[in-house]
Motif scaffolding. Structure first.
Motif, PDB file in Angstrom:
ATOM      1  N   SER A 427       0.819  -1.202   0.000  1.00 35.79           N
ATOM      2  CA  SER A 427       0.000   0.000   0.000  1.00 35.79           C
ATOM      3  C   SER A 427       0.859   1.260   0.000  1.00 35.79           C
ATOM      4  CB  SER A 427      -0.919   0.001   1.226  1.00 35.79           C
ATOM      5  OG  SER A 427      -1.651   1.213   1.302  1.00 35.79           O
ATOM      6  N   HIS A 428       1.930   1.245   0.787  1.00 34.00           N
ATOM      7  CA  HIS A 428       2.814   2.411   0.817  1.00 34.00           C
ATOM      8  C   HIS A 428       3.504   2.611  -0.533  1.00 34.00           C
ATOM      9  CE1 HIS A 428       1.932   3.075   4.899  1.00 34.00           C
ATOM     10  NE2 HIS A 428       2.761   2.187   5.453  1.00 34.00           N
ATOM     11  N   ARG A 429       3.749   1.518  -1.262  1.00 29.88           N
ATOM     12  CA  ARG A 429       4.405   1.647  -2.559  1.00 29.88           C
ATOM     13  C   ARG A 429       3.423   2.080  -3.647  1.00 29.88           C
ATOM     14  NH1 ARG A 429       6.405  -3.437  -1.296  1.00 29.88           N
ATOM     15  NH2 ARG A 429       5.185  -4.338  -3.001  1.00 29.88           N
ATOM     16  N   LEU A 430       2.226   1.478  -3.656  1.00 31.81           N
ATOM     17  CA  LEU A 430       1.290   1.661  -4.766  1.00 31.81           C
ATOM     18  C   LEU A 430       0.130   2.597  -4.444  1.00 31.81           C
ATOM     19  CD1 LEU A 430       1.132  -2.059  -5.972  1.00 31.81           C
ATOM     20  CD2 LEU A 430       2.674  -0.231  -6.725  1.00 31.81           C
ATOM     21  N   GLY A 431      -0.109   2.838  -3.157  1.00 35.48           N
ATOM     22  CA  GLY A 431      -1.145   3.790  -2.782  1.00 35.48           C
ATOM     23  C   GLY A 431      -2.543   3.225  -2.659  1.00 35.48           C
ATOM     24  N   HIS A 432      -2.745   1.913  -2.783  1.00 33.20           N
ATOM     25  CA  HIS A 432      -4.103   1.381  -2.658  1.00 33.20           C
ATOM     26  C   HIS A 432      -4.462   1.238  -1.178  1.00 33.20           C
ATOM     27  CE1 HIS A 432      -2.846  -2.559  -1.277  1.00 33.20           C
ATOM     28  NE2 HIS A 432      -2.025  -2.686  -2.308  1.00 33.20           N
ATOM     29  N   PRO A 433      -5.759   1.287  -0.816  1.00 32.39           N
ATOM     30  CA  PRO A 433      -6.164   1.201   0.593  1.00 32.39           C
ATOM     31  C   PRO A 433      -6.076  -0.224   1.123  1.00 32.39           C
ATOM     32  CG  PRO A 433      -8.098   1.366  -0.806  1.00 32.39           C
ATOM     33  CD  PRO A 433      -6.902   1.546  -1.717  1.00 32.39           C
ATOM     34  N   VAL A 434      -6.001  -0.325   2.447  1.00 31.18           N
ATOM     35  CA  VAL A 434      -6.014  -1.618   3.125  1.00 31.18           C
ATOM     36  C   VAL A 434      -6.940  -1.503   4.331  1.00 31.18           C
ATOM     37  CG1 VAL A 434      -4.690  -3.355   4.381  1.00 31.18           C
ATOM     38  CG2 VAL A 434      -3.670  -2.189   2.421  1.00 31.18           C
ATOM     39  N   GLY A 435      -7.947  -2.366   4.380  1.00 28.88           N
ATOM     40  CA  GLY A 435      -8.838  -2.397   5.526  1.00 28.88           C
ATOM     41  C   GLY A 435      -8.434  -3.484   6.507  1.00 28.88           C
ATOM     42  N   PHE A 436      -8.787  -3.269   7.785  1.00 25.95           N
ATOM     43  CA  PHE A 436      -8.453  -4.251   8.817  1.00 25.95           C
ATOM     44  C   PHE A 436      -9.577  -4.269   9.844  1.00 25.95           C
ATOM     45  CE2 PHE A 436      -6.326  -5.516  12.818  1.00 25.95           C
ATOM     46  CZ  PHE A 436      -5.822  -6.737  12.415  1.00 25.95           C
ATOM     47  N   VAL A 437     -10.058  -5.488  10.156  1.00 27.99           N
ATOM     48  CA  VAL A 437     -11.164  -5.658  11.111  1.00 27.99           C
ATOM     49  C   VAL A 437     -10.740  -6.640  12.183  1.00 27.99           C
ATOM     50  CG1 VAL A 437     -13.544  -6.435  11.433  1.00 27.99           C
ATOM     51  CG2 VAL A 437     -12.918  -5.165   9.361  1.00 27.99           C
ATOM     52  N   LEU A 438     -10.958  -6.255  13.425  1.00 29.40           N
ATOM     53  CA  LEU A 438     -10.645  -7.111  14.564  1.00 29.40           C
ATOM     54  C   LEU A 438     -11.954  -7.463  15.262  1.00 29.40           C
ATOM     55  CD1 LEU A 438      -7.988  -8.204  15.637  1.00 29.40           C
ATOM     56  CD2 LEU A 438      -7.919  -6.320  17.264  1.00 29.40           C
ATOM     57  N   LEU A 439     -12.181  -8.762  15.511  1.00 23.16           N
ATOM     58  CA  LEU A 439     -13.454  -9.263  16.072  1.00 23.16           C
ATOM     59  C   LEU A 439     -13.179 -10.046  17.352  1.00 23.16           C
ATOM     60  CD1 LEU A 439     -16.308 -11.088  14.181  1.00 23.16           C
ATOM     61  CD2 LEU A 439     -15.162 -12.236  16.074  1.00 23.16           C
ATOM     62  N   ASP A 440     -13.988  -9.797  18.386  1.00 21.27           N
ATOM     63  CA  ASP A 440     -13.917 -10.556  19.628  1.00 21.27           C
ATOM     64  C   ASP A 440     -15.326 -11.059  19.956  1.00 21.27           C
ATOM     65  OD1 ASP A 440     -12.047 -10.943  22.253  1.00 21.27           O
ATOM     66  OD2 ASP A 440     -14.145 -10.639  22.836  1.00 21.27           O
ATOM     67  N   ILE A 441     -15.453 -12.403  20.133  1.00 22.49           N
ATOM     68  CA  ILE A 441     -16.770 -12.992  20.427  1.00 22.49           C
ATOM     69  C   ILE A 441     -17.219 -12.553  21.823  1.00 22.49           C
ATOM     70  CG2 ILE A 441     -18.052 -15.142  20.659  1.00 22.49           C
ATOM     71  CD1 ILE A 441     -15.991 -16.440  18.807  1.00 22.49           C
ATOM     72  N   ASP A 442     -18.436 -12.066  21.913  1.00 23.57           N
ATOM     73  CA  ASP A 442     -18.969 -11.580  23.203  1.00 23.57           C
ATOM     74  C   ASP A 442     -19.275 -12.752  24.131  1.00 23.57           C
ATOM     75  OD1 ASP A 442     -18.787  -8.975  22.322  1.00 23.57           O
ATOM     76  OD2 ASP A 442     -20.868  -8.940  21.553  1.00 23.57           O
ATOM     77  N   HIS A 443     -18.946 -12.567  25.431  1.00 26.55           N
ATOM     78  CA  HIS A 443     -19.302 -13.512  26.506  1.00 26.55           C
ATOM     79  C   HIS A 443     -18.819 -14.934  26.218  1.00 26.55           C
ATOM     80  CE1 HIS A 443     -21.723 -10.260  28.067  1.00 26.55           C
ATOM     81  NE2 HIS A 443     -22.483 -10.251  26.966  1.00 26.55           N
ATOM     82  N   PHE A 444     -17.675 -15.066  25.515  1.00 31.46           N
ATOM     83  CA  PHE A 444     -17.202 -16.403  25.146  1.00 31.46           C
ATOM     84  C   PHE A 444     -16.783 -17.208  26.380  1.00 31.46           C
ATOM     85  CE2 PHE A 444     -14.033 -19.471  23.625  1.00 31.46           C
ATOM     86  CZ  PHE A 444     -14.798 -20.133  22.672  1.00 31.46           C
ATOM     87  N   LYS A 445     -16.222 -16.543  27.376  1.00 28.43           N
ATOM     88  CA  LYS A 445     -15.820 -17.247  28.595  1.00 28.43           C
ATOM     89  C   LYS A 445     -17.035 -17.891  29.269  1.00 28.43           C
ATOM     90  CE  LYS A 445     -13.209 -16.687  32.890  1.00 28.43           C
ATOM     91  NZ  LYS A 445     -14.203 -17.361  33.716  1.00 28.43           N
ATOM     92  N   GLN A 446     -18.170 -17.193  29.263  1.00 25.44           N
ATOM     93  CA  GLN A 446     -19.384 -17.753  29.875  1.00 25.44           C
ATOM     94  C   GLN A 446     -19.848 -19.000  29.119  1.00 25.44           C
ATOM     95  OE1 GLN A 446     -22.427 -14.766  30.254  1.00 25.44           O
ATOM     96  NE2 GLN A 446     -20.993 -13.235  31.089  1.00 25.44           N
ATOM     97  N   VAL A 447     -19.651 -18.994  27.772  1.00 27.70           N
ATOM     98  CA  VAL A 447     -20.022 -20.180  26.989  1.00 27.70           C
ATOM     99  C   VAL A 447     -19.181 -21.375  27.432  1.00 27.70           C
ATOM    100  CG1 VAL A 447     -20.037 -21.202  24.684  1.00 27.70           C
ATOM    101  CG2 VAL A 447     -20.800 -18.843  25.014  1.00 27.70           C
ATOM    102  N   ASN A 448     -17.882 -21.173  27.570  1.00 24.48           N
ATOM    103  CA  ASN A 448     -17.012 -22.257  28.016  1.00 24.48           C
ATOM    104  C   ASN A 448     -17.371 -22.725  29.419  1.00 24.48           C
ATOM    105  OD1 ASN A 448     -15.366 -22.777  25.792  1.00 24.48           O
ATOM    106  ND2 ASN A 448     -13.981 -21.095  26.279  1.00 24.48           N
ATOM    107  N   ASP A 449     -17.648 -21.737  30.318  1.00 27.10           N
ATOM    108  CA  ASP A 449     -17.946 -22.096  31.700  1.00 27.10           C
ATOM    109  C   ASP A 449     -19.267 -22.852  31.814  1.00 27.10           C
ATOM    110  OD1 ASP A 449     -15.622 -20.869  32.450  1.00 27.10           O
ATOM    111  OD2 ASP A 449     -16.573 -18.993  33.106  1.00 27.10           O
ATOM    112  N   ARG A 450     -20.271 -22.483  31.028  1.00 25.55           N
ATOM    113  CA  ARG A 450     -21.602 -23.090  31.138  1.00 25.55           C
ATOM    114  C   ARG A 450     -21.710 -24.414  30.378  1.00 25.55           C
ATOM    115  NH1 ARG A 450     -26.135 -19.217  29.323  1.00 25.55           N
ATOM    116  NH2 ARG A 450     -27.351 -21.024  30.033  1.00 25.55           N
TER     117      ARG A 450
END
Length: 562
Positions: A427-450
């Motif tokens: 991107s720095h060389r050619l100028g095209h955009p780059v998107g980035f998405v970070l996802l965290d599953i909600d209440h995942f610890k409770q799923v494991n515990d239950r």
């Protein structure tokens, strides 16, 4: 100066491209070769009749005086005068830059010189003359001393006549000691063949060449030092015969340290042997190429394993090349040629060969020169064709294991980070955009515990599948942490990243916990800023993801303002 000497000089220098001649101590011409006549633009013939004046008269001003001074020094007893970068004006008016060497003809230093040897080189030409005169021992020693390989010159009396510093280093001798040695003085050294067997003195390459006058080429030898360590060298020998006699004049031996290469090759052989055990039962095909007749034999086994009958493969090398995948063909030809030319000692390459049914199978094609003609030119090659399909599959599987998260099937974080950094650099060389998405599953610890970790693992797998179904071929989905996933989206700006994140969030609702509760996630969506690093991009996405959690979860946080 005797007529015999002048005749010998004329014969020796007739074809030389360097101007060679002889003069008396006052600079008057005695003889020259054709190249010297050409250099001054005069007719080929008797120099004294065609070149005007004496040697100093060919030069002007300070250059003429330099020649006169050199002649005077030689008359007073100097044996050699080295005069460089003189100018002379040729008959056609052109000024030539010349290099002039003068030396006394004759070995007796106490006697007055009778004649001088003249060497004149035109250094205005684009290509410098590379050959050194065989009569210039000083120049030959300089070349040998500068060589990266060890060099020994052994006389017929088995004594060392010439050695360089590299030879002394490889043989663990001082240079003076080495130069005063004979072959018998190397008895304290233990030489090993490739199998590790200690060689008797008469089996060593130099001794064999002295005895048989047969050259030895590229012979690997182990040299055990005082501490028991083995250094591997590769040695070649050649006979120099005195013209007019059947007695060997001397033997030239050149050798280099190949310890690293030898050990690497041995490790490679060990790996290949281990791999051959894993692939037990794999059959080898053979090929044989007669370079003089052009006949190329492809074994029945090699042909049949590709689905061909023996008659389907024509008896010439192109028959093999026709089976090679177009993307591999040129590289195979170049490696073949490099081995035949001697620039590569071994010939081997992984190539794809076409089956009769139309598909391609991986084969390892190996070989080497097995015969040479009387001119020492390759006349025959032979080798094998090995089925390495299982190995290629194994390599692909290892690559998958190295880059993929074993539970979810998404890429692991290391590979995801590599892909992000690569896209940021592009991107720095050619100028095209780059998107980035970070996802965290909600209440995942409770799923494991239950419900237990088995249920948690299945949910992670379903989320990974959901994400991979929604990305393009050019996108990258990786498991970033325990319940975190990251998506690298080349060519995607902030708005596009936000839209993608919202689409993912909407799709999460189809995934439910065992008690029927829809799954949700907190997401941070960003796009690369100018001059921003991959680390800085991840930090922004991480902050946004935690802002989504703090704001009630099940939402996407985006920074659209750059």
């Amino acid at each position: 100066m005797s007529d015999e000497f002048l005749e010998a000089l004329s014969r020796a220098t007739l074809r030389a491209s360097v101007g060679i001649g002889s003069i008396d101590v006052d600079g008057r011409w005695l003889a020259c070769n054709p190249a010297l006549c050409d250099l001054f633009g005069v007719a080929r013939g008797d120099v004294s009749a065609t070149v005007p004046g004496d040697l100093p008269d060919l030069f002007e001003g300070e250059h003429r005086q330099t020649v006169l001074d050199a002649l005077e020094g030689l008359r007073r007893g100097r044996r050699k005068a080295d005069v460089r970068d003189l100018q002379c004006r040729r008959p056609d008016g052109r000024v030539a830059q010349l290099r002039l060497d003068l030396s006394v003809i004759g070995e007796r230093e106490e006697a007055a010189p009778e004649a001088l040897l003249v060497l004149i080189e035109d250094i205005t030409a684009a290509n410098r003359i590379q050959r050194e005169l065989e009569t210039s021992e000083v120049r030959l020693r300089s070349v040998i001393r500068a060589m990266a390989d060890g060099v020994l010159l052994i006389g017929a009396d088995r004594k060392v006549e010439l050695a360089n510093d590299r030879a002394a280093e490889l043989l663990d001798r001082s240079l003076d000691t080495l130069r005063a040695s004979s072959l018998n003085d190397f008895n304290d050294l233990e030489f090993l063949d490739a199998s590790g067997r200690t060689l008797a003195q008469e089996e060593r390459p130099v001794a064999r060449t002295v005895l048989t006058r047969q050259p030895q080429r590229d012979v690997p030898l182990g040299l055990r030092d005082r501490n028991g360590s083995v250094r591997w060298i590769e040695i070649s020998t050649e006979v120099i015969e005195l013209q007019g006699t059947d007695q060997p004049y001397s033997v030239v031996a050149t050798f280099s340290d190949i310890t690293r290469r030898y050990n690497a090759e041995r490790q490679l052989r060990d790996r290949e042997e281990q791999f051959s055990l894993v692939m037990e039962g794999a059959k080898l095909g053979f090929w044989d190429w007669d370079l003089e007749s052009g006949e190329f034999a492809f074994s029945d086994t090699a042909a049949e394993r590709l689905g061909y009958s023996p008659d389907d493969v024509a008896p010439h090398r192109d028959a093999l090349l026709d089976l090679v995948h177009p993307e591999d063909r040129q590289a195979l030809i170049e490696r073949w040629a490099a081995h035949l030319e001697g620039t590569k000692r071994d010939f081997q390459m992984d190539v794809r060969l076409q089956r009769k049914s139309g598909g391609y199978d991986w084969r390892l094609v190996r070989g080497r020169v097995v015969r040479r003609n009387e001119k020492d030119e390759p006349s025959r090659m032979a080798g094998t064709v090995m089925d390495i399909g299982e190995r290629k599959q194994l390599e692909a599987r290892l690559q998958e294991l190295a880059t993929t998260d074993g539970l979810t099937g998404a890429f692991n974080r290391r590979h995801g980070q590599e892909r992000l950094e690569a896209e940021v650099d592009q991107s720095h060389r050619l100028g095209h955009p780059v998107g980035f998405v970070l996802l965290d599953i909600d209440h995942f610890k409770q799923v494991n515990d239950r419900f237990g970790h088995g249920v948690g693992d299945r949910i992670l797998q379903r989320v990974s599948s959901l994400l991979r179904d929604r990305v393009r071929r050019t996108d990258t989905v990786s498991r970033w942490g325990g319940e975190e996933f990251a998506m690298v989206l080349p060519g995607t700006d902030a708005a596009g990243a936000a839209g993608f994140a919202q689409n993912v969030l909407d799709g999460m609702a189809v995934i439910e916990t065992p008690d029927g509760v829809p799954l949700s996630a907190s997401l941070g969506a960003v796009s690369l800023r100018k001059d921003e690093t991959a680390t800085e991009l991840v930090r922004r996405a991480d902050r946004l993801m935690y802002r989504a959690k703090q704001s009630g979860r099940a939402r996407v946080e985006v920074e659209l303002d750059h």
